[in-house]
Design a protein around this motif. Structure first.
Motif, PDB file in Angstrom:
ATOM      1  N   HIS A   1       0.897  -1.186   0.045  1.00 54.71           N
ATOM      2  CA  HIS A   1      -0.015  -0.029  -0.114  1.00 54.71           C
ATOM      3  C   HIS A   1       0.899   1.250   0.127  1.00 54.71           C
ATOM      4  O   HIS A   1       1.686   1.482   0.720  1.00 54.71           O
ATOM      5  N   TYR A   2       0.298   2.090  -0.826  1.00 54.48           N
ATOM      6  CA  TYR A   2       1.422   3.419  -1.014  1.00 54.48           C
ATOM      7  C   TYR A   2       0.464   4.673  -0.755  1.00 54.48           C
ATOM      8  O   TYR A   2      -0.805   4.371  -0.689  1.00 54.48           O
ATOM      9  N   GLY A   3       0.895   5.680  -0.525  1.00 54.28           N
ATOM     10  CA  GLY A   3       0.083   6.693  -0.473  1.00 54.28           C
ATOM     11  C   GLY A   3       0.262   7.400   1.136  1.00 54.28           C
ATOM     12  O   GLY A   3       0.850   6.825   2.083  1.00 54.28           O
ATOM     13  N   GLY A   4      -0.597   8.543   1.360  1.00 56.54           N
ATOM     14  CA  GLY A   4      -0.739   9.127   2.768  1.00 56.54           C
ATOM     15  C   GLY A   4       0.214  10.209   2.806  1.00 56.54           C
ATOM     16  O   GLY A   4       0.255  11.145   3.558  1.00 56.54           O
ATOM     17  N   THR A   5       1.264  10.209   2.131  1.00 53.91           N
ATOM     18  CA  THR A   5       2.383  11.200   2.082  1.00 53.91           C
ATOM     19  C   THR A   5       2.743  11.650   0.529  1.00 53.91           C
ATOM     20  O   THR A   5       2.275  10.509  -0.396  1.00 53.91           O
TER      21      THR A   5
ATOM     22  N   THR B   1      -2.499   6.971  -4.069  1.00 53.63           N
ATOM     23  CA  THR B   1      -3.171   6.052  -2.831  1.00 53.63           C
ATOM     24  C   THR B   1      -3.718   4.883  -2.952  1.00 53.63           C
ATOM     25  O   THR B   1      -4.761   4.968  -3.871  1.00 53.63           O
ATOM     26  N   GLY B   2      -3.205   3.716  -2.886  1.00 53.32           N
ATOM     27  CA  GLY B   2      -3.553   2.408  -3.268  1.00 53.32           C
ATOM     28  C   GLY B   2      -2.485   1.494  -3.285  1.00 53.32           C
ATOM     29  O   GLY B   2      -1.542   1.567  -2.301  1.00 53.32           O
ATOM     30  N   CYS B   3      -3.189   0.330  -3.879  1.00 53.28           N
ATOM     31  CA  CYS B   3      -2.364  -0.974  -3.677  1.00 53.28           C
ATOM     32  C   CYS B   3      -1.732  -1.456  -4.886  1.00 53.28           C
ATOM     33  O   CYS B   3      -2.255  -1.397  -6.016  1.00 53.28           O
ATOM     34  N   VAL B   4      -0.693  -2.205  -4.659  1.00 51.26           N
ATOM     35  CA  VAL B   4       0.091  -2.748  -6.006  1.00 51.26           C
ATOM     36  C   VAL B   4       0.810  -3.873  -5.679  1.00 51.26           C
ATOM     37  O   VAL B   4       1.240  -4.115  -4.625  1.00 51.26           O
ATOM     38  N   LYS B   5       0.378  -5.145  -6.640  1.00 45.67           N
ATOM     39  CA  LYS B   5       0.954  -6.428  -6.275  1.00 45.67           C
ATOM     40  C   LYS B   5       1.483  -6.850  -7.435  1.00 45.67           C
ATOM     41  O   LYS B   5       1.154  -6.560  -8.538  1.00 45.67           O
ATOM     42  N   ASN B   6       2.223  -7.974  -7.413  1.00 46.31           N
ATOM     43  CA  ASN B   6       2.654  -9.099  -8.573  1.00 46.31           C
ATOM     44  C   ASN B   6       3.355  -8.276  -9.685  1.00 46.31           C
ATOM     45  O   ASN B   6       3.236  -8.143 -10.809  1.00 46.31           O
TER      46      ASN B   6
ATOM     47  N   LYS C   1      -4.935  -1.607  -7.374  1.00 48.12           N
ATOM     48  CA  LYS C   1      -6.252  -1.328  -6.935  1.00 48.12           C
ATOM     49  C   LYS C   1      -6.105  -0.016  -6.271  1.00 48.12           C
ATOM     50  O   LYS C   1      -5.229   0.423  -5.278  1.00 48.12           O
ATOM     51  N   THR C   2      -7.050   0.900  -6.569  1.00 48.89           N
ATOM     52  CA  THR C   2      -6.837   2.493  -6.041  1.00 48.89           C
ATOM     53  C   THR C   2      -8.334   3.011  -6.136  1.00 48.89           C
ATOM     54  O   THR C   2      -9.060   2.688  -6.777  1.00 48.89           O
ATOM     55  N   GLN C   3      -8.457   4.173  -5.330  1.00 51.65           N
ATOM     56  CA  GLN C   3      -9.570   5.139  -5.631  1.00 51.65           C
ATOM     57  C   GLN C   3      -9.055   6.459  -5.862  1.00 51.65           C
ATOM     58  O   GLN C   3      -9.606   7.289  -5.834  1.00 51.65           O
ATOM     59  N   SER C   4      -7.778   6.784  -6.104  1.00 51.50           N
ATOM     60  CA  SER C   4      -7.150   7.961  -6.493  1.00 51.50           C
ATOM     61  C   SER C   4      -7.586   8.260  -7.733  1.00 51.50           C
ATOM     62  O   SER C   4      -7.572   7.651  -8.734  1.00 51.50           O
TER      63      SER C   4
ATOM     64  N   ASP D   1     -11.724   2.479  -9.466  1.00 54.47           N
ATOM     65  CA  ASP D   1     -12.867   1.991  -8.736  1.00 54.47           C
ATOM     66  C   ASP D   1     -12.821   1.204  -7.513  1.00 54.47           C
ATOM     67  O   ASP D   1     -13.688   0.440  -6.990  1.00 54.47           O
ATOM     68  N   GLY D   2     -11.479   1.231  -7.150  1.00 60.52           N
ATOM     69  CA  GLY D   2     -11.223   0.325  -5.952  1.00 60.52           C
ATOM     70  C   GLY D   2     -11.135  -1.058  -5.856  1.00 60.52           C
ATOM     71  O   GLY D   2     -11.302  -1.981  -5.169  1.00 60.52           O
ATOM     72  N   LYS D   3     -11.119  -1.473  -7.153  1.00 66.86           N
ATOM     73  CA  LYS D   3     -10.986  -2.870  -7.703  1.00 66.86           C
ATOM     74  C   LYS D   3      -9.679  -3.245  -8.374  1.00 66.86           C
ATOM     75  O   LYS D   3      -8.911  -2.273  -8.823  1.00 66.86           O
ATOM     76  N   TRP D   4      -9.237  -4.645  -8.134  1.00 65.63           N
ATOM     77  CA  TRP D   4      -8.003  -4.780  -8.613  1.00 65.63           C
ATOM     78  C   TRP D   4      -7.957  -5.059 -10.256  1.00 65.63           C
ATOM     79  O   TRP D   4      -9.123  -5.324 -10.701  1.00 65.63           O
TER      80      TRP D   4
END
Length: 1419
Positions: free
Chosen positions: A1070-1074, A1214-1219, A1099-1102, A1149-1152
């Motif tokens: 998870h990234y973001g916040g700063t 702000t969101g997540c990255v995987k793989n 996955k993000t809503q940014s 949209d907050g989905k992967w």
């Protein structure tokens, strides 16, 4: 000697025998000498008898001694000298001159997804020869007869398996090319693999293939035995598939579409002959046949499923043929476009058809003009057609309503999401059906309310056409419409007829406001449609009436104004309870007393709601409305001056399609297109022609005309663009644009009949037959990378001509989602976005220091900014934000809002007013503040002359300009009624966007705060901290406590209630916040400079933010993936050119979502979710491109990437990255991490989370902990021990707050000696609850308070102690600063204050390691 003998036998003896023998002997002698020479392994003997190294390009260890042919080529190379690649691989040259063989990117350059038999690169374009079962330029899809998704890693194409039950008349496409579900089952079979008998049939579908019809009265039987059943057996639809259910839906909708299409064409082509009546009778019959078909839907936990009841229809015949398709995936787009969109459009077109049908029908009311028709039969035919369509409108819209209300679940297929997208488009089309409904005094219609309820709160505007007939129906008190709460208790607005007057009623929480229009009694209205508009801005209301003249083109216009008493200005509505009724209301709906009247009698046609086109046919429900018995009233649409010029309104979602354009004119040596456009938009397509890979596009780009076309040219698309002022046409005026294409000379662009630009042509004819106006379907725009960023036109088109022949765009069968007319409101700008360096300026007759009222919406994440400004000499009048509070300042007298958190990114509405008694400020109707007017300000300095004022900032004020959105502003001008300010007409527009008002949510909030904080240099970042070299083994305060390294017994410590490892997605971060949250990778492969294949899941809503970035040291060469307005953008440079690929859809949209971005020389490709493939390339080849480490994921260090990325996207998303993988391999471990944590699942809460991987935060230097301070913090630990805070000045001067086995300690060394205090709360710290800790220091006295349990210590006095500013570490510290026994804190932290000032960790000087600023896992 065999070699010599072979030579001898094949060599013809054409000379004397002696000569031949001599030649043979000499050759034999050379051969003996040749064989005597032996070379070592890895060398071969050359013709000069020298041993030379094997020329195997590094892919073989040795070669044949004599020939030098390489033996056992490796690394997928082949050929005599390993100079070629095996099938499925291609050469990739490297910097050292050698080459490697890499898998063909057909479609992906990973072995599992390389489906090419052979590939090569010609003229910088990759060409793939696909294996059996694959198709497409890059083998990116399955061939007919196969299914799968080659774009998804690990997936491949497999042969369809339909158990031999597919339609024998079809050669290919026997199953869905993605899912494999059979779509052409034959022989009375059904199922995903045609494995069972169809409903109504029984038998063995697989072996015997003998499915027979049930012989039962009910029509239902057991599908295996044939035993009769009382009703149809329930099939577990989840066992078939969502996609098969989709095809059931498509089939039914396609049938509806087919009939509607025939009806539309019939109506549009009505002749005046007698045959028209017979033809329409037949279509009337076929339309009514649709009523025996029903679509019902069920939503199961696993699938979003559709099913049908076909009654006794032949499931294998009529319906199966309806759902047949050549290509399943493509037809989901095509058929749903037809069924969901065109059906409604045809309806729309049929009912209005050039307005001519209704014009004719209107004239039919008057016998003296019916002679315009050749026969009365035609007039009656029109009426029959309208009756039929009136039956079908509610039926189809009702079906769409059922589908629309279904909620997709996480595992819903892409196809179903596509269906919902198209149905949303169908709803948009439904809103544009410009047809009335007739109300009989008992009927009512509930319409879908406005989608943006936030806008309705500040301003509400409804326009409509009403027809009453005073001669037939005496005018009585009647209800017309109501918008408000279902129970009539809250705010509302409505329209009614009372006492022979049209009355506008609204209530904003106080007294009812009634605005009667007494100047034109309803009994005096003519029996035609009259135009009515009601408008409310804040507490001010207006009622407009326009009555057309029956004898001339003149119109009568009436207006009445009113306003609500008190200070309430907002229309307070609950989205759950809001209703919009027209004509009447059902019995269970309670109206407020002023509107509790008899239902309406007459005809109503809705026109707009807040300037958006709206229709009664976009209804939720109708009540006692019989559109067959009560046919709509005709409206002569040219009766009003605003409609007399034929024009078409485009809203950015629709388009006109002219098929077979040569039916009106032919492409010739010279071909001409003319279009008149009026717009204020920056971007939009004017017209587009597409034919396979060829296209011809005229569009607006940044306000300027741009022409681009490609007919398969080897050099790529031809572009004609310039910043010549004449090419800028987005000024809200009509401009005539002409394109003249001379196939052997030039392409010429004319604007307003003046030559603007031309360029040489490629001497090619135009290879097109169809043309799109104002937009195009998404699948067309996605077909070429050059078209992927094209957007629909927002504006008006007055006319379109091809070869000087006019086209009526509303009559074209392919037209979707446009409407007639061109309202002025479409070119007004009521919203503006300010960047912090922008402002708007204008002049008006105002007296702000004596009498003033003004209001506007604002939305921001910044705590400060100037929103309104006016000055007269040294006297200033301002409305601003100061530390989150709204401040009205008039000549130094300030009125400040009570609340101080208006910078929360939400819409707020303020009203500022000044009169002789007081200054008043009201925010959101709740925060009301006022001050008595000072005596010194009792007189005005000047009258209401023209004065300059500004929104969003000012060139004259020292106050910081506003960052955010201002909308629906008004001021009480002396020469004009109160109405929304049109920012488009302002004379000064400095760096302001009037097109978009983006919603700013984190990370935008954090970025803004960060930028504000980093506008000054941070000393704490550059200050070097002296590290302790010789620390004591254990501080005095910890001597009596167990080390964390020891194994405590159960009696010593209780495990924390919350796990130290919250549930998280595997291998996801998870990234973001700063602003600079990121991971850095340092080991980059050398091949990255030639080509790269990155893949990740996101996955993000940014809406904005940087995901990936790598560059050289000077950032001349770079590659980036980022978000802008929710869309993915992949870009890199090629020398001084840029490749930029932008997704058409939003993915925040907050989905992967799976994302692949490929760079291969000058070509780039962006692949999203394995189905969306976008590509672009730059000119030139073999250009040097090198980048260096590190590679950044999630963000970049401060100041980096701004050279190449737009500012609002150059900071962390702000969101997540995987793989994350490069060329199918995981990237090596990260070198450094800043503010990155695992991607936690489940709900979250506000705070800053310190993860078990370790990390800390360094506060910026505005906060210091010296000899005297008070610190308060709340903690929710997940471990029993950890550092909460550390301040380090020197080896013998430090302060540490630490948890140790549930005890909180504060350890201090003031240079004299070490001392400490501690508190062990009775409930412990590991209960999963929040705990409040307060530390107060006064020189040598330290007090500690944990959940109201207090302890303190008095240390020794230190005369040499000085208040030195030192770094403040939160949650941990670098290892050299701490003793080994101290570990980093794990858990959540919030509400940190120092000396009563809130500390924002998003403004920290540094966030290092696994720390998430802004959110914590709640469980």
């Amino acid at each position: 000697f065999q070699l010599a003998m072979e030579w001898f036998t094949v060599k013809p003896l054409r000379r004397s025998t002696s000569t031949a023998l001599l030649s043979f002997c000499l050759s034999l002698n050379s051969l003996f000498l040749f064989l005597l020479q032996v070379c070592t392994r890895g060398y071969f003997l050359s013709e000069q008898n020298k041993c030379l190294p094997c020329n195997c390009k590094g892919h073989a260890d040795y070669c044949e001694d004599i020939t030098g042919v390489c033996i056992d080529c490796k690394d997928h190379s082949t050929g005599d000298f390993c100079e070629m690649c095996e099938d499925g691989y291609m050469l990739a040259p490297s910097l050292d001159g050698r080459h490697t063989c890499k898998p063909c990117a057909c479609p992906l350059s990973v072995p599992s997804n390389n489906f090419a038999v052979h590939c090569d690169r010609g003229s910088a374009i990759l060409r793939c020869k696909c294996q059996e079962g694959y198709a497409g330029h890059f083998c990116e899809r399955c061939a007919p007869g196969y299914y799968g998704n080659p774009m998804a890693i690990g997936n491949s194409c497999k042969r369809c398996d339909c158990n031999g039950n597919s339609d024998p008349n079809l050669i290919f496409n026997e199953c869905h090319n993605v899912t494999g579900h059979c779509q052409h089952c034959w022989g009375n079979t059904a199922g995903a693999n045609c494995e069972r008998c169809a409903p109504g049939y029984y038998g063995d579908a697989i072996s015997a293939k003998d499915c027979r019809e049930c012989d039962c009265e009910s029509g239902h039987c057991d599908m295996h035995t044939g035993e009769c059943l009382p009703e149809a057996a329930v099939v577990n639809l989840c066992n078939i598939s969502c996609d098969e259910c989709i095809w059931h839906l498509i089939g039914d909708l396609r049938l509806s579409n087919k009939t509607l299409d025939q009806l539309r064409v019939s109506v549009l082509n009505i002749s005046t002959g007698a045959a028209a009546n017979d033809r329409l009778k037949y279509y009337n019959y076929t339309a009514h046949r649709l009523q025996v078909q029903y679509i019902y839907f069920s939503c199961l936990p696993v699938c979003f499923l559709f099913s049908r009841d076909l009654r006794k229809s032949d499931a294998n015949g009529f319906v199966q043929r309806a759902i047949s398709a050549a290509n399943v995936y493509n037809n989901i787009v095509k058929y749903l476009d037809d069924a969901n969109v065109t059906s409604l459009t045809t309806l729309n077109l049929s009912l209005r058809a050039d307005d001519g049908i209704f014009t004719q029908w209107h004239l039919l009311q008057f016998p003296h003009v019916c002679i315009m028709f050749k026969s009365l039969s035609s007039c009656l035919s029109v009426r029959f057609a309208v009756d039929n369509l009136n039956v079908l409108v509610p039926e189809l819209l009702d079906k769409l309503k059922v589908v629309e209300e279904k909620k997709p679940v996480n595992n819903v297929t892409t196809n179903i999401l596509r269906i919902r997208e198209l149905i949303a488009q169908a709803r948009s089309v439904a809103r544009k059906v410009q047809v009335s409904m007739k109300f009989d005094g008992q009927s009512s219609v509930e319409v879908h309310p406005h989608t943006n309820l936030e806008d309705l709160k500040t301003v509400t505007s409804i326009s409509l056409f009403i027809r009453v007939d005073p001669d037939k129906d005496p005018i009585e008190d009647r209800f017309i419409l109501y918008l408000g709460d279902r129970n009539g208790r809250k705010d509302y607005m409505g329209l009614a007829i009372k006492n022979d007057n049209l009355v506008y009623v609204y209530n904003l929480g106080g007294e009812d406001v009634e605005i009667p229009l007494g100047s034109k009694p309803v009994s005096q209205w003519p029996p035609v449609f009259n135009y009515i508009k009601v408008e409310r801005l804040g507490r001010h209301g207006k009622l407009f009436l326009t009555v057309p003249s029956q004898s001339s083109t003149d119109e009568q216009k009436f207006i009445q104004k009113g306003e609500a008493l008190g200070s309430d200005s907002l229309f307070d509505i609950d989205p759950k309870d809001i209703v919009f009724f027209v004509g009447g209301v059902p019995a269970d709906v309670r109206l407020p007393p002023p509107l509790s009247l008899a239902p309406f009698v007459g005809c109503i046609e809705l026109a707009s709601l807040n300037n958006d086109v709206i229709s009664l046919y976009n209804f939720k429900e109708t009540h006692k409305m019989d559109v067959v018995a009560s046919t709509p009233c005709p409206r002569y649409k040219l009766a009003f001056s605003q409609s007399r010029i034929t024009s078409y309104l485009f809203d950015g979602t629709g388009y006109a399609l002219i098929n077979n354009i040569e039916r009106r004119g032919k492409f010739g040596v010279v071909t001409r297109f003319d279009i008149a456009v009026r717009t204020v938009a920056n971007d939009g397509v004017l017209f587009l022609m597409v034919n396979a890979d060829k296209f011809f596009l005229l569009e607006l780009k940044n306000g300027f005309l741009r022409l681009m076309y490609d007919f398969g040219f080897s050099s790529g698309p031809i572009l004609m663009e310039s910043n010549v002022p004449k090419l800028q046409i987005n000024d809200a005026r009509y401009h005539e644009v002409s394109v003249i294409y001379h196939q052997s000379k030039k392409v010429i662009l004319l604007v307003d009949k003046s030559h603007v630009k031309s360029m040489e042509n490629q001497k090619t004819t135009l290879p097109f037959s169809d043309i799109y106006i104002g937009g195009a379907p998404s699948d067309i725009l996605k077909s070429r990378p050059e078209l992927s960023s094209v957007v629909g036109l927002r504006g008006c088109v007055k006319g379109f001509q091809f070869q000087k022949k006019d086209f009526n765009l509303l009559e074209e069968p392919g037209t979707i989602g446009i409407s007639s007319g061109c309202p002025e409101e479409s070119f007004m700008s009521h919203k503006a976005y300010f960047s912090g360096e922008s402002y708007l300026g204008s002049t008006a007759k105002i007296s702000p220091f004596s009498t003033f009222e003004g209001g506007f919406n604002f939305r921001t994440l910044q705590p400060g900014g100037l929103m309104f400004y006016h000055n007269e000499g040294s006297n200033e009048f301002t409305i601003s934000l100061d530390n989150g509070a709204v401040v009205l300042n008039a000549r130094g007298t300030k009125v400040k809002s009570h609340k101080k958190q208006y910078n929360d990114g939400r819409n707020h509405f303020l009203v500022a007013s000044i009169n002789n008694q007081k200054y008043s400020l009201v925010v959101d109707d709740k925060d009301k503040q006022e001050k008595k007017r000072p005596q010194s300000a009792a007189t005005s300095s000047s009258g209401p002359n023209l004065k300059t004022f500004y929104f969003g900032g000012s060139p004259h004020s020292s106050f910081k300009n506003f960052t955010g959105c201002i909308s629906y502003a008004y001021i009480n001008r002396q020469d004009r009624d109160i109405e929304p300010e049109d920012f488009q007409r302002y004379t000064e527009k400095v760096q302001t966007s009037l097109q978009d008002c983006p919603v700013e949510r984190p990370p935008a909030a954090l970025l803004s705060k960060y930028r504000e904080n980093t506008s000054r240099p941070k000393q704490s970042q550059s200050r070097k901290v002296k590290l302790k070299e010789d620390m004591p083994s254990l501080p005095l305060g910890l001597m009596g406590l167990k080390s964390d390294d020891e194994e405590p017994s159960e009696a010593d410590v209780t495990p924390c209630y919350l796990s130290s490892s919250p549930r998280a997605t595997r291998q996801a971060y998870h990234y973001g916040g700063t602003a600079n949250s990121r991971q850095q990778y340092t080991e980059l492969p050398e091949s990255l400079s030639e080509r790269s294949h990155f893949s990740l899941s996101l996955k993000t809503q940014s809406s904005f933010g940087l995901i990936f970035y790598v560059s050289d040291e000077q950032e001349d060469n770079f590659m980036a993936l980022f978000l802008a307005h929710g869309k993915l953008i992949y870009t890199f440079n090629v020398a001084d050119q840029r490749v930029k690929i932008k997704s058409h859809e939003k993915y925040n949209d907050g989905k992967w979502h799976d994302v692949i971005f490929i760079r291969d020389g000058n070509m780039g490709r962006l692949i999203i979710d394995g189905l969306t493939v976008l590509e672009d390339r730059a000119q030139g080849s073999n250009l040097s491109w090198h980048v260096s480490s590190p590679l950044y994921v999630g963000g970049v260090p401060p100041g980096r990437a701004l050279k190449n990325i737009q500012r609002n996207s150059a900071y962390s998303f702000t969101g997540c990255v995987k793989n994350l993988q490069l060329d199918g391999q995981w990237l090596s471990s990260t070198a450094e991490t800043f503010g990155v944590t695992p991607c936690f699942e489940g709900i979250s809460e506000e705070g800053t989370y310190f993860s078990e991987e370790g990390g800390y935060v360094i506060l910026d230097d505005t906060f210091k902990l010296g000899l005297r301070f008070e610190l308060v913090v709340e903690v929710r630990p997940r471990v029993a021990s950890g550092v909460l805070l550390h301040v380090h000045t020197s080896e013998k001067d430090y302060l540490t707050m630490y948890m140790h086995q549930g005890t909180v300690m504060v350890l201090v060394n003031n240079g004299v000696r070490e001392f400490f205090t501690q508190v062990s709360p009775q409930q412990g710290l590991c209960t999963g609850s929040w705990h409040k800790i307060t530390v107060i220091r006064d020189a040598s006295v330290v007090q500690l308070d944990v959940d109201s349990e207090v302890n303190h210590v008095v240390g020794p006095l230190s005369p040499s102690s000085a208040d030195i500013t030192s770094p403040v570490f939160i949650g941990g510290a670098p290892a050299p600063l701490l003793i080994p026994e101290m570990k980093a804190y794990v858990g959540c932290m919030r509400n940190l204050t120092i000396n009563k000032s809130q500390v924002s960790l998003s403004k920290a000087a540094l966030v290092s390691g696994a720390v998430s600023v802004g959110s914590c896992p709640a469980a």
